[in-house]
Design a protein around this motif. Sequence first.
Motif, PDB file in Angstrom:
ATOM      1  N   HIS A  25       8.241   8.519  -8.567  1.00 40.08           N
ATOM      2  CA  HIS A  25       8.511   7.438  -7.613  1.00 40.08           C
ATOM      3  C   HIS A  25       7.930   7.722  -6.236  1.00 40.08           C
ATOM      4  CE1 HIS A  25      11.376   6.138 -10.733  1.00 40.08           C
ATOM      5  NE2 HIS A  25      11.191   4.935 -10.195  1.00 40.08           N
ATOM      6  N   LEU A  26       7.820   8.999  -5.873  1.00 44.68           N
ATOM      7  CA  LEU A  26       7.137   9.341  -4.624  1.00 44.68           C
ATOM      8  C   LEU A  26       5.668   8.941  -4.673  1.00 44.68           C
ATOM      9  CD1 LEU A  26       8.629  12.846  -3.688  1.00 44.68           C
ATOM     10  CD2 LEU A  26       8.740  10.749  -2.317  1.00 44.68           C
ATOM     11  N   LEU A  27       5.036   9.199  -5.809  1.00 48.03           N
ATOM     12  CA  LEU A  27       3.639   8.806  -5.985  1.00 48.03           C
ATOM     13  C   LEU A  27       3.508   7.285  -5.955  1.00 48.03           C
ATOM     14  CD1 LEU A  27       0.698   9.573  -6.579  1.00 48.03           C
ATOM     15  CD2 LEU A  27       1.260   9.534  -9.009  1.00 48.03           C
ATOM     16  N   GLN A  28       4.440   6.610  -6.584  1.00 45.52           N
ATOM     17  CA  GLN A  28       4.430   5.144  -6.590  1.00 45.52           C
ATOM     18  C   GLN A  28       4.512   4.615  -5.152  1.00 45.52           C
ATOM     19  OE1 GLN A  28       7.514   3.516  -9.039  1.00 45.52           O
ATOM     20  NE2 GLN A  28       7.069   1.403  -8.502  1.00 45.52           N
ATOM     21  N   PHE A  29       5.400   5.216  -4.352  1.00 47.42           N
ATOM     22  CA  PHE A  29       5.539   4.823  -2.945  1.00 47.42           C
ATOM     23  C   PHE A  29       4.233   5.062  -2.185  1.00 47.42           C
ATOM     24  CE2 PHE A  29       6.578   6.064   1.455  1.00 47.42           C
ATOM     25  CZ  PHE A  29       7.188   4.892   1.896  1.00 47.42           C
ATOM     26  N   GLY A  30       3.597   6.214  -2.407  1.00 54.07           N
ATOM     27  CA  GLY A  30       2.344   6.524  -1.719  1.00 54.07           C
ATOM     28  C   GLY A  30       1.239   5.534  -2.061  1.00 54.07           C
ATOM     29  N   ILE A  31       1.158   5.116  -3.335  1.00 50.11           N
ATOM     30  CA  ILE A  31       0.126   4.152  -3.742  1.00 50.11           C
ATOM     31  C   ILE A  31       0.335   2.819  -3.033  1.00 50.11           C
ATOM     32  CG2 ILE A  31      -0.749   2.805  -5.688  1.00 50.11           C
ATOM     33  CD1 ILE A  31      -0.038   5.244  -7.461  1.00 50.11           C
ATOM     34  N   TYR A  32       1.585   2.388  -2.968  1.00 54.61           N
ATOM     35  CA  TYR A  32       1.885   1.125  -2.276  1.00 54.61           C
ATOM     36  C   TYR A  32       1.460   1.204  -0.813  1.00 54.61           C
ATOM     37  CZ  TYR A  32       4.517  -1.551  -5.773  1.00 54.61           C
ATOM     38  OH  TYR A  32       4.871  -2.317  -6.846  1.00 54.61           O
ATOM     39  N   MET A  33       1.816   2.306  -0.150  1.00 56.62           N
ATOM     40  CA  MET A  33       1.498   2.445   1.276  1.00 56.62           C
ATOM     41  C   MET A  33      -0.006   2.492   1.500  1.00 56.62           C
ATOM     42  SD  MET A  33       4.383   2.251   2.639  1.00 56.62           S
ATOM     43  CE  MET A  33       3.848   2.550   4.324  1.00 56.62           C
ATOM     44  N   MET A  34      -0.722   3.173   0.623  1.00 57.98           N
ATOM     45  CA  MET A  34      -2.173   3.286   0.766  1.00 57.98           C
ATOM     46  C   MET A  34      -2.844   1.924   0.606  1.00 57.98           C
ATOM     47  SD  MET A  34      -4.799   5.545  -1.548  1.00 57.98           S
ATOM     48  CE  MET A  34      -4.707   4.401  -2.916  1.00 57.98           C
ATOM     49  N   LEU A  35      -2.418   1.169  -0.388  1.00 65.60           N
ATOM     50  CA  LEU A  35      -3.015  -0.144  -0.633  1.00 65.60           C
ATOM     51  C   LEU A  35      -2.609  -1.161   0.423  1.00 65.60           C
ATOM     52  CD1 LEU A  35      -2.667  -0.310  -4.520  1.00 65.60           C
ATOM     53  CD2 LEU A  35      -4.766   0.001  -3.206  1.00 65.60           C
ATOM     54  N   LEU A  36      -1.375  -1.069   0.909  1.00 65.49           N
ATOM     55  CA  LEU A  36      -0.944  -1.979   1.977  1.00 65.49           C
ATOM     56  C   LEU A  36      -1.757  -1.758   3.248  1.00 65.49           C
ATOM     57  CD1 LEU A  36       2.942  -1.958   1.515  1.00 65.49           C
ATOM     58  CD2 LEU A  36       1.384  -3.898   1.203  1.00 65.49           C
ATOM     59  N   ALA A  37      -2.068  -0.487   3.506  1.00 68.81           N
ATOM     60  CA  ALA A  37      -2.897  -0.179   4.680  1.00 68.81           C
ATOM     61  C   ALA A  37      -4.282  -0.786   4.532  1.00 68.81           C
ATOM     62  CB  ALA A  37      -2.992   1.340   4.862  1.00 68.81           C
ATOM     63  N   ALA A  38      -4.819  -0.705   3.312  1.00 68.43           N
ATOM     64  CA  ALA A  38      -6.146  -1.268   3.069  1.00 68.43           C
ATOM     65  C   ALA A  38      -6.128  -2.783   3.190  1.00 68.43           C
ATOM     66  CB  ALA A  38      -6.638  -0.855   1.689  1.00 68.43           C
ATOM     67  N   VAL A  39      -5.042  -3.435   2.712  1.00 71.11           N
ATOM     68  CA  VAL A  39      -4.938  -4.891   2.803  1.00 71.11           C
ATOM     69  C   VAL A  39      -4.801  -5.324   4.256  1.00 71.11           C
ATOM     70  CG1 VAL A  39      -3.472  -6.876   2.229  1.00 71.11           C
ATOM     71  CG2 VAL A  39      -4.008  -5.186   0.491  1.00 71.11           C
ATOM     72  N   SER A  40      -3.972  -4.549   5.003  1.00 68.77           N
ATOM     73  CA  SER A  40      -3.758  -4.886   6.421  1.00 68.77           C
ATOM     74  C   SER A  40      -5.055  -4.843   7.202  1.00 68.77           C
ATOM     75  CB  SER A  40      -2.747  -3.917   7.050  1.00 68.77           C
ATOM     76  OG  SER A  40      -1.515  -4.008   6.378  1.00 68.77           O
ATOM     77  N   ALA A  41      -5.922  -3.929   6.802  1.00 65.92           N
ATOM     78  CA  ALA A  41      -7.222  -3.821   7.485  1.00 65.92           C
ATOM     79  C   ALA A  41      -8.201  -4.873   6.991  1.00 65.92           C
ATOM     80  CB  ALA A  41      -7.796  -2.430   7.277  1.00 65.92           C
ATOM     81  N   GLY A  42      -7.755  -5.682   6.004  1.00 62.43           N
ATOM     82  CA  GLY A  42      -8.602  -6.756   5.484  1.00 62.43           C
ATOM     83  C   GLY A  42      -9.750  -6.266   4.636  1.00 62.43           C
ATOM     84  N   ARG A  43      -9.611  -5.102   4.065  1.00 62.57           N
ATOM     85  CA  ARG A  43     -10.726  -4.529   3.327  1.00 62.57           C
ATOM     86  C   ARG A  43     -10.663  -4.819   1.823  1.00 62.57           C
ATOM     87  NH1 ARG A  43     -10.304   1.307   6.410  1.00 62.57           N
ATOM     88  NH2 ARG A  43     -11.131   0.613   8.427  1.00 62.57           N
ATOM     89  N   ILE A  44      -9.481  -5.173   1.271  1.00 57.25           N
ATOM     90  CA  ILE A  44      -9.390  -5.577  -0.134  1.00 57.25           C
ATOM     91  C   ILE A  44      -8.537  -6.832  -0.220  1.00 57.25           C
ATOM     92  CG2 ILE A  44      -9.636  -3.238  -1.048  1.00 57.25           C
ATOM     93  CD1 ILE A  44      -6.659  -3.169  -1.547  1.00 57.25           C
ATOM     94  N   SER A  45      -8.728  -7.580  -1.299  1.00 58.33           N
ATOM     95  CA  SER A  45      -8.021  -8.849  -1.463  1.00 58.33           C
ATOM     96  C   SER A  45      -6.602  -8.623  -1.964  1.00 58.33           C
ATOM     97  CB  SER A  45      -8.771  -9.754  -2.442  1.00 58.33           C
ATOM     98  OG  SER A  45      -8.723  -9.204  -3.744  1.00 58.33           O
TER      99      SER A  45
END
Length: 602
Positions: free
Chosen positions: A272-292
């Motif tokens: 679940h820690l890894l799951q949390f890290g993946i969410y945070m990493m992808l949310l950061a990428a979305v916030s920067a507008g780099r992935i859909s």
Amino acid sequence: MKLSEHYEISKKSIRLLFSLSREYTVCLILRAVITAALPYVPIAFSAQLVDALYERKPVELLAFYVLLTVGIVFLLKLLDTYLSARMSVSQDAMYRNEEWRYSEKAMQMAYESIEDRDVEILCARTRKESQSGYNLWNLYNGLENTIRNAIKIILSVSLALSLFFLDSVSVLMRLVLAGGILLTILCRIITVGKAEAINNKFFEVYVDLNVMGGKYYDYLEDYNSGKDIRIYDMADGLIDFIKNTLFTVGESEKRKDIKIACIKLVDTAVYHLLQFGIYMMLLAAVSAGRISVGLIARYVSSVLLLLSAVSGLVSDIQKTFVNHKYLKRYFSYFDISNHMYQGSLTVEKRDDNEYDIEFRNVSFRYPRTEAYALRHVNLKFKAGEKLAIVGKNGSGKTTFIKLMCRLYDPTEGEILLNGINIKKYDYGEYMSIFSVVFQDFRLFSFSLGQNVAADSEYDAQCVRRCLIQAGLEERLGSMPAGTETFLYRNFDKDGIEISGGEAQKIALARALYKNAPFIILDEPTSALDPAAEYEVYSSFNHIAGDKTAIYISHRLASCRFCDKIAVFDGGQIVQTGSHHELISQEAGKYYELWHAQAQYYT
């Protein structure tokens, strides 16, 4: 266990699965592929649909994505339902085939193995281990899960691989993600290994208790046990044993489950820690507008499914390796060889029943024993003779019959049929010339006719004739359905209960029905009174006609009509002759036995 052993057991296992039910195994494999692919259809098309919505694509395109998603899922579900139905039909046949393997093995083994206590325990243990989820059940379950997880890994990687090549994801983040995945896999390997070790130790400790408990349950479930339980007030003792056994096993199982839960807690936390890290990493990428937005849904679902599938595959492999230890024991039972030489000579089918048997200096001791059950036995008797074998318990009488019927081979010396060593005859053909009623004969909860014929199909007239000859005419006349009447009430509520003497007469009828040139009665009339036994033996002597008849009895009075009497003592033949010859030898064993019994009738 070496990898080479794991490989060999895996090959035997796959062959076993297909031999038990090819249809069930094929359907299981196809269903594993379909159920593995099902979650990925919505993941793939949902990402496209979300992006199309966000980009305000035409409604027709949106409808196409929805139709494609629903249509593919519907078809896969339809196929899955069909395969599931086919598996339900073939599953019963598959388990019946496995049960038949046990029966077939018991019939193919040498009789020495049947009487071997170690073999009996091995058989009971493999059955109990199968009921505990190992062996066959684990094979099918492990195969299904392994295929499903392998397909999931392939599909997850194909959907999530592009994540590692996005410019928006830094090298450090990629390394952290890869490291997290490897850490999760490592944790799963360790925790599953420890959990399986605890499980394995638990079943190792209690397998013997399970076997013993099974015997108690079998006793309690047999309605014939009801009399003894009530007469000897056994109910409280039996209930206490089962209650204490269940409590002991239950407490140990609870401690085992708590240990396993604590071990798996670490694995769950890392996952679940890894799951949390993946969410945070992808949310950061979305916030920067780099992935859909659509891609983030696809990546999250794919990576989480990948972690689950990899962890599952690792677990499946470890459980398979653990199960291989049980399968090794399972296969060792079915690999027990019949070392008795089967012979090849044809036993001549003679209308005149001219068969001569000779024991030539025969000695025998049972496997893994030092004492001889028979020692230097020499005896020859001709076709048509009536031979009686007498002696105290343990003098070797039944062992003599076992050797003659070739249930065992002599340790020393040889047994000849018409001058040829019986080992040289085809084993099945040689056995066909004997009709034997042993002390521990069995009757089944089938019809009377099937019990006499020892077959599901039988000649009703012949069965009636044999029953009448065996002295059961009056009882047969009172049976409601004649030869179709069921014995006991295990399968038919209208089944009849028979006495011990009646059971012995049915066993005698079975020997007559076979119509073999040799008829052997190994104390089958012990439940009859002396007068009834003498009557049966006298009539049987007439019925046997020109057949060779061998009688074993503790009651010497029943053997007076025989042509020859062999007296056994301490595993040796100490006297032979007719009744009149032997009774005249006052210093002989026969004289001693005769007068020891005569005092009870004087």
